[in-house]
Design a protein around this motif. Structure first.
Motif, PDB file in Angstrom:
ATOM      1  N   ASP A  23       8.711  -2.535   8.206  1.00  0.00           N
ATOM      2  CA  ASP A  23       9.395  -1.255   7.978  1.00  0.00           C
ATOM      3  C   ASP A  23       8.826  -0.480   6.789  1.00  0.00           C
ATOM      4  O   ASP A  23       9.285   0.607   6.460  1.00  0.00           O
ATOM      5  N   ARG A  24       7.820  -1.020   6.145  1.00  0.00           N
ATOM      6  CA  ARG A  24       7.143  -0.359   5.015  1.00  0.00           C
ATOM      7  C   ARG A  24       5.657  -0.185   5.346  1.00  0.00           C
ATOM      8  O   ARG A  24       4.794  -0.454   4.516  1.00  0.00           O
ATOM      9  N   ASP A  25       5.369   0.192   6.588  1.00  0.00           N
ATOM     10  CA  ASP A  25       3.985   0.409   7.046  1.00  0.00           C
ATOM     11  C   ASP A  25       3.113  -0.829   6.863  1.00  0.00           C
ATOM     12  O   ASP A  25       1.950  -0.743   6.463  1.00  0.00           O
ATOM     13  N   ASP A  26       3.697  -1.998   7.148  1.00  0.00           N
ATOM     14  CA  ASP A  26       2.998  -3.286   7.050  1.00  0.00           C
ATOM     15  C   ASP A  26       2.451  -3.576   5.651  1.00  0.00           C
ATOM     16  O   ASP A  26       1.432  -4.239   5.491  1.00  0.00           O
ATOM     17  N   MET A  27       3.150  -3.068   4.642  1.00  0.00           N
ATOM     18  CA  MET A  27       2.789  -3.362   3.261  1.00  0.00           C
ATOM     19  C   MET A  27       2.875  -4.875   3.030  1.00  0.00           C
ATOM     20  O   MET A  27       3.773  -5.538   3.535  1.00  0.00           O
ATOM     21  N   VAL A  28       1.929  -5.416   2.278  1.00  0.00           N
ATOM     22  CA  VAL A  28       1.917  -6.841   1.956  1.00  0.00           C
ATOM     23  C   VAL A  28       2.260  -7.000   0.483  1.00  0.00           C
ATOM     24  O   VAL A  28       1.694  -6.316  -0.378  1.00  0.00           O
ATOM     25  N   SER A  29       3.183  -7.892   0.207  1.00  0.00           N
ATOM     26  CA  SER A  29       3.598  -8.131  -1.178  1.00  0.00           C
ATOM     27  C   SER A  29       2.517  -8.883  -1.939  1.00  0.00           C
ATOM     28  O   SER A  29       1.581  -9.431  -1.352  1.00  0.00           O
ATOM     29  N   GLY A  30       2.705  -8.944  -3.242  1.00  0.00           N
ATOM     30  CA  GLY A  30       1.920  -9.858  -4.056  1.00  0.00           C
ATOM     31  C   GLY A  30       2.481 -11.265  -3.858  1.00  0.00           C
ATOM     32  O   GLY A  30       3.355 -11.479  -3.021  1.00  0.00           O
TER      33      GLY A  30
END
Length: 135
Positions: A23-30
């Motif tokens: 839901d965050r444009d496939d953002m990947v966390s640290g």
């Protein structure tokens, strides 16, 4: 901020995961440390890639946060019954306590290894032994 995502990578040695948020444009966390029960009996159950997880972030950015762990969903229900508590493994092995039967159940599909002294007290059923050079 609380977000739901899927584990993209996991690091069992560091006890952390990276999580992708659809839901965050496939953002990947640290790298997010995974929260586990503390005390004298710590676990090592780090979520695997593909598992759904709940994450909490301490600021509006994604630089400081934690993975709170996985959760059950309709398409991935818990193993056992409401009266059983334990661990079920993907190969069919398990260790669980059944409070209705008042019995601890253990199964090792690849066998079991017990190190150290072993004391058995109680009645032993004859059908529990496989005589591979032992009792």
């Amino acid at each position: 901020m609380i977000l739901i995502g899927r584990v993209s990578t996991s690091d069992a040695v560091a006890g952390s995961v990276r999580v992708t948020f659809a839901d965050r444009d496939d953002m990947v966390s640290g790298e997010l440390p995974v929260i586990t029960p503390g005390g004298w009996g710590r676990g090592n159950a780090i979520p695997l890639p593909g598992e759904r997880v709940l994450c909490v972030f301490l600021d509006n950015g994604r630089s400081a946060g934690f993975c709170l762990g996985t959760y059950f969903a309709e398409d991935d229900p818990p193993s056992g019954t409401k009266d059983q508590r334990g661990v079920w493994f993907e190969d069919g092995s398990y260790v669980y306590y059944d409070r209705t039967a008042k019995r601890l159940n253990i199964k090792g599909t690849g066998g079991m290894k017990i190190e150290g002294d072993l004391t058995v007290t109680g009645i032993v059923s004859a059908d529990v032994f496989n005589t591979k050079g032992g009792v």
